[in-house]
Design an enzyme around this catalytic site. Sequence first.
Site, PDB file in Angstrom:
ATOM      1  N   ASN A 191     -19.178  13.848  -9.212  1.00 10.14           N
ATOM      2  CA  ASN A 191     -18.365  13.121  -8.216  1.00 10.14           C
ATOM      3  C   ASN A 191     -18.636  13.329  -6.782  1.00 10.14           C
ATOM      4  OD1 ASN A 191     -17.168  15.478  -8.859  1.00 10.14           O
ATOM      5  ND2 ASN A 191     -15.031  14.249  -8.057  1.00 10.14           N
TER       6      ASN A 191
ATOM      7  N   PRO B 260     -25.575  22.024 -12.178  1.00  8.59           N
ATOM      8  CA  PRO B 260     -24.977  20.822 -11.847  1.00  8.59           C
ATOM      9  C   PRO B 260     -24.648  19.745 -12.915  1.00  8.59           C
ATOM     10  CG  PRO B 260     -27.146  21.179 -11.005  1.00  8.59           C
ATOM     11  CD  PRO B 260     -26.949  21.844 -11.917  1.00  8.59           C
TER      12      PRO B 260
ATOM     13  N   GLY C  16     -14.389  20.244 -12.477  1.00  7.06           N
ATOM     14  CA  GLY C  16     -14.347  19.156 -13.592  1.00  7.06           C
ATOM     15  C   GLY C  16     -13.287  18.805 -14.284  1.00  7.06           C
ATOM     16  N   SER C  17     -13.326  18.369 -15.540  1.00  9.39           N
ATOM     17  CA  SER C  17     -12.149  17.994 -16.381  1.00  9.39           C
ATOM     18  C   SER C  17     -11.215  19.310 -16.799  1.00  9.39           C
ATOM     19  CB  SER C  17     -12.789  17.070 -17.530  1.00  9.39           C
ATOM     20  OG  SER C  17     -13.496  17.901 -18.499  1.00  9.39           O
TER      21      SER C  17
ATOM     22  N   GLU D  34     -11.209  23.902 -10.634  1.00  8.47           N
ATOM     23  CA  GLU D  34     -10.755  22.960  -9.618  1.00  8.47           C
ATOM     24  C   GLU D  34     -10.873  21.855 -10.811  1.00  8.47           C
ATOM     25  OE1 GLU D  34     -10.096  20.002  -8.296  1.00  8.47           O
ATOM     26  OE2 GLU D  34     -11.787  20.544  -6.418  1.00  8.47           O
TER      27      GLU D  34
ATOM     28  N   GLU E  50      -4.845  11.192 -15.634  1.00  5.90           N
ATOM     29  CA  GLU E  50      -5.698  10.796 -14.358  1.00  5.90           C
ATOM     30  C   GLU E  50      -6.675   9.912 -14.776  1.00  5.90           C
ATOM     31  OE1 GLU E  50      -9.059  13.994 -13.620  1.00  5.90           O
ATOM     32  OE2 GLU E  50      -8.559  13.602 -11.671  1.00  5.90           O
TER      33      GLU E  50
HETATM   34  P1  NAI Z   1     -16.762  17.691 -17.346  1.00  2.00           P
HETATM   35  O1  NAI Z   1     -15.661  18.465 -16.934  1.00  2.00           O
HETATM   36  O2  NAI Z   1     -17.177  17.416 -18.915  1.00  2.00           O
HETATM   37  O3  NAI Z   1     -18.210  17.938 -16.548  1.00  2.00           O
HETATM   38  C1  NAI Z   1     -18.236  18.810 -15.499  1.00  2.00           C
HETATM   39  C2  NAI Z   1     -19.403  19.841 -15.595  1.00  2.00           C
HETATM   40  O4  NAI Z   1     -18.945  20.717 -16.666  1.00  2.00           O
HETATM   41  C3  NAI Z   1     -20.758  19.061 -15.806  1.00  2.00           C
HETATM   42  O5  NAI Z   1     -21.365  19.861 -15.159  1.00  2.00           O
HETATM   43  C4  NAI Z   1     -20.830  19.308 -17.342  1.00  2.00           C
HETATM   44  O6  NAI Z   1     -22.138  19.342 -17.739  1.00  2.00           O
HETATM   45  C5  NAI Z   1     -20.240  20.639 -17.508  1.00  2.00           C
HETATM   46  N1  NAI Z   1     -19.911  20.796 -18.869  1.00  2.00           N
HETATM   47  C6  NAI Z   1     -19.474  19.880 -19.877  1.00  2.00           C
HETATM   48  N2  NAI Z   1     -19.058  20.494 -21.007  1.00  2.00           N
HETATM   49  C7  NAI Z   1     -19.301  21.718 -20.745  1.00  2.00           C
HETATM   50  C8  NAI Z   1     -19.160  23.171 -21.842  1.00  2.00           C
HETATM   51  N3  NAI Z   1     -18.852  22.874 -23.103  1.00  2.00           N
HETATM   52  N4  NAI Z   1     -19.602  24.172 -21.082  1.00  2.00           N
HETATM   53  C9  NAI Z   1     -19.785  24.240 -20.017  1.00  2.00           C
HETATM   54  N5  NAI Z   1     -19.858  23.257 -19.097  1.00  2.00           N
HETATM   55  C10 NAI Z   1     -19.786  22.119 -19.389  1.00  2.00           C
HETATM   56  O7  NAI Z   1     -16.344  16.287 -16.761  1.00  2.00           O
HETATM   57  P2  NAI Z   1     -16.983  14.751 -17.461  1.00  2.00           P
HETATM   58  O8  NAI Z   1     -17.226  14.343 -18.815  1.00  2.00           O
HETATM   59  O9  NAI Z   1     -18.202  14.485 -16.453  1.00  2.00           O
HETATM   60  O10 NAI Z   1     -16.005  13.651 -16.681  1.00  2.00           O
HETATM   61  C11 NAI Z   1     -14.969  13.388 -17.501  1.00  2.00           C
HETATM   62  C12 NAI Z   1     -13.494  13.274 -16.641  1.00  2.00           C
HETATM   63  O11 NAI Z   1     -13.272  14.506 -16.067  1.00  2.00           O
HETATM   64  C13 NAI Z   1     -13.659  12.227 -15.539  1.00  2.00           C
HETATM   65  O12 NAI Z   1     -13.375  10.953 -16.108  1.00  2.00           O
HETATM   66  C14 NAI Z   1     -12.319  12.746 -14.770  1.00  2.00           C
HETATM   67  O13 NAI Z   1     -11.270  12.528 -15.069  1.00  2.00           O
HETATM   68  C15 NAI Z   1     -12.890  14.295 -14.760  1.00  2.00           C
HETATM   69  N6  NAI Z   1     -13.459  14.956 -13.730  1.00  2.00           N
HETATM   70  C16 NAI Z   1     -12.781  15.620 -12.819  1.00  2.00           C
HETATM   71  C17 NAI Z   1     -13.581  16.031 -11.549  1.00  2.00           C
HETATM   72  C18 NAI Z   1     -12.738  16.647 -10.698  1.00  2.00           C
HETATM   73  O14 NAI Z   1     -13.380  16.652  -9.474  1.00  2.00           O
HETATM   74  N7  NAI Z   1     -11.771  17.422 -10.848  1.00  2.00           N
HETATM   75  C19 NAI Z   1     -15.004  15.977 -11.535  1.00  2.00           C
HETATM   76  C20 NAI Z   1     -15.716  15.185 -12.686  1.00  2.00           C
HETATM   77  C21 NAI Z   1     -14.722  14.615 -13.949  1.00  2.00           C
END
Ligand code: NAI
Length: 514
Positions: A154, A178, A228-229, A250, A382
């Site tokens: 994001n 990333p 991330g999530s 975060e 969220e």
């Molecule tokens: P995500 O939390 O899965 O992705 C964030 C990062 O974590 C990415 O680089 C991803 O490749 C990595 N990741 C994913 N699975 C992992 C694992 N098992 N081990 C280590 N790293 C891993 O988020 P995603 O699927 O892109 O988005 C889903 C929801 O998360 C969104 O709809 C939103 O609600 C939330 N989100 C919140 C953010 C924030 O700034 N707080 C940023 C992005 C997403």
Amino acid sequence: MSRFDPADLRSEATLADRDHETMTVEAPFTGDEFATLPLGDERDVETAFDAAREAQGAWEARDPAERADILLEFHDLLFEESGPLLDLMVEESGKARRHGYEELLDAALCARHYAYRAEGYLADESRKSPMPGLVDVEVNYRAKGVVGVISPWNYPLTLAVSDAVAALLAGNTVVLKPAEQTTYTALAALRLLREAGLPRDVFHVVPGTGPDVGESLVANSDYLCFTGSGATGSIVAAQAGEHLIDCSLELGGKNPAVVFPDADLDKAVRGLIRGCFTNAGQLCIAVERLYVHEDVRAEFTEKFVAAAERLDARAGDDWGVEMGSLVSADQLEKVSSHVEDARDAGAEVLTGGEALPEVGPYFYAPTVLTDVTGEADLHDQETFGPVVSVYGFEDTDEVVARANDSEYGLNASVWSGDAERGREVARRIDCGTANVNEAYAPAFIAHDAPMGGMGDSGVGRRHGPDGFYRFTEPQTLATQERGEIDAPPGVPYKWYAAAMKRLLKAVRDVPGIR
Ligand code: NAI
Ligand code: MG
């Protein structure tokens, strides 16, 4: 060829010497292929960590002022190269150019902030002696070693580099993974850091998926930063626990804003439009719950809905675009299903509530809901999209309780003509950052002050001293300058104990000793 052509940026990534699988990255504005991304795995992570670990000692041994000069040069390069960098960010993430610029500003100012503070933070500190005159105590700060960073799509620039910048200035080397969607923005930032003088092996980017790269990244890191999530955050935190490393997380928010009747309503409307729809609402500190005092609810809502309808949401790379696309089909599906579910649970859609396929495949209209009931998923969860629910309230205790009725605790904003009243209410809201008469930006760009979440919104803080010292290992160094910690030779312990009792009772309140 552009300054940041994806095919050429690939040379900045750390990938072991072999053929890699690739994935197709879409341009969110069109859904067309933007680039292919090579996908690393644990072999590439090992390559990056071997090099980062090898480089760490010399990097930490450098004069902190030299490290700071590199980060100040990076600050300048971000501005000098902002044109092509923003072109890349807009194309890769589908955000509005102005929202890309906001994160560029944040990345530059965060680099500047820590560049000017790191040397002071790292200086040895004298601490209060347990035995004044007999024992001297100091604390030294060393780097953790190699810091792992996992960043989301994001805010692909600032969330990829701002934690890393503090870690680098503390003498660590860094390995970053990333988000797949936005790896090229991270590689462009890395190119600028290298052009600013950062040695190649001090900062590595390993492209790849979360499960393939993330797990070995955590296993090899001496500290981990995750943004991330919540679901992925708890997987990563469990892995960090297994490897006995510390981490900061975060995560998300369901951030409340409270509008009192004495607020400047036009200013509140403008600020909350930014607060809800910046980056199409894909912002962890964006407002998703809007509590408006009943005395002004009708007037505020009418103005707010009109302003949301005026937003220039479009697939363009010019400064005029006020809202860009959602990042992907998945994100569009999540946002749409949240709104449909709320509608089924009785919510009224005041504006929006639909995708905008004529604008772009993943665009969603700025959406304002009212009458959202507790049965709707988006009441508590969220959404991470351009969707806000408006609720009325009558008294302060009630609105504080409702603002706090959430598992999250990331950000809040309070709007009032009386700033002190705004601060009083903000202090009662359970959240890591709070803003009076703005939605999120002032607390976020206060780089000298901590940023992060209470409750399910996270663990630990970025920014400020907290955001720096997490990347250090403090060492307490005590020197016994006189005497011994025992009864003096020849004195029976019983006498020593009795004398200590009298002495310690006598000096309990003495300044300099207490
Ligand atoms: P995500 O939390 O899965 O992705 C964030 C990062 O974590 C990415 O680089 C991803 O490749 C990595 N990741 C994913 N699975 C992992 C694992 N098992 N081990 C280590 N790293 C891993 O988020 P995603 O699927 O892109 O988005 C889903 C929801 O998360 C969104 O709809 C939103 O609600 C939330 N989100 C919140 C953010 C924030 O700034 N707080 C940023 C992005 C997403
Ligand atoms: Mg917490």
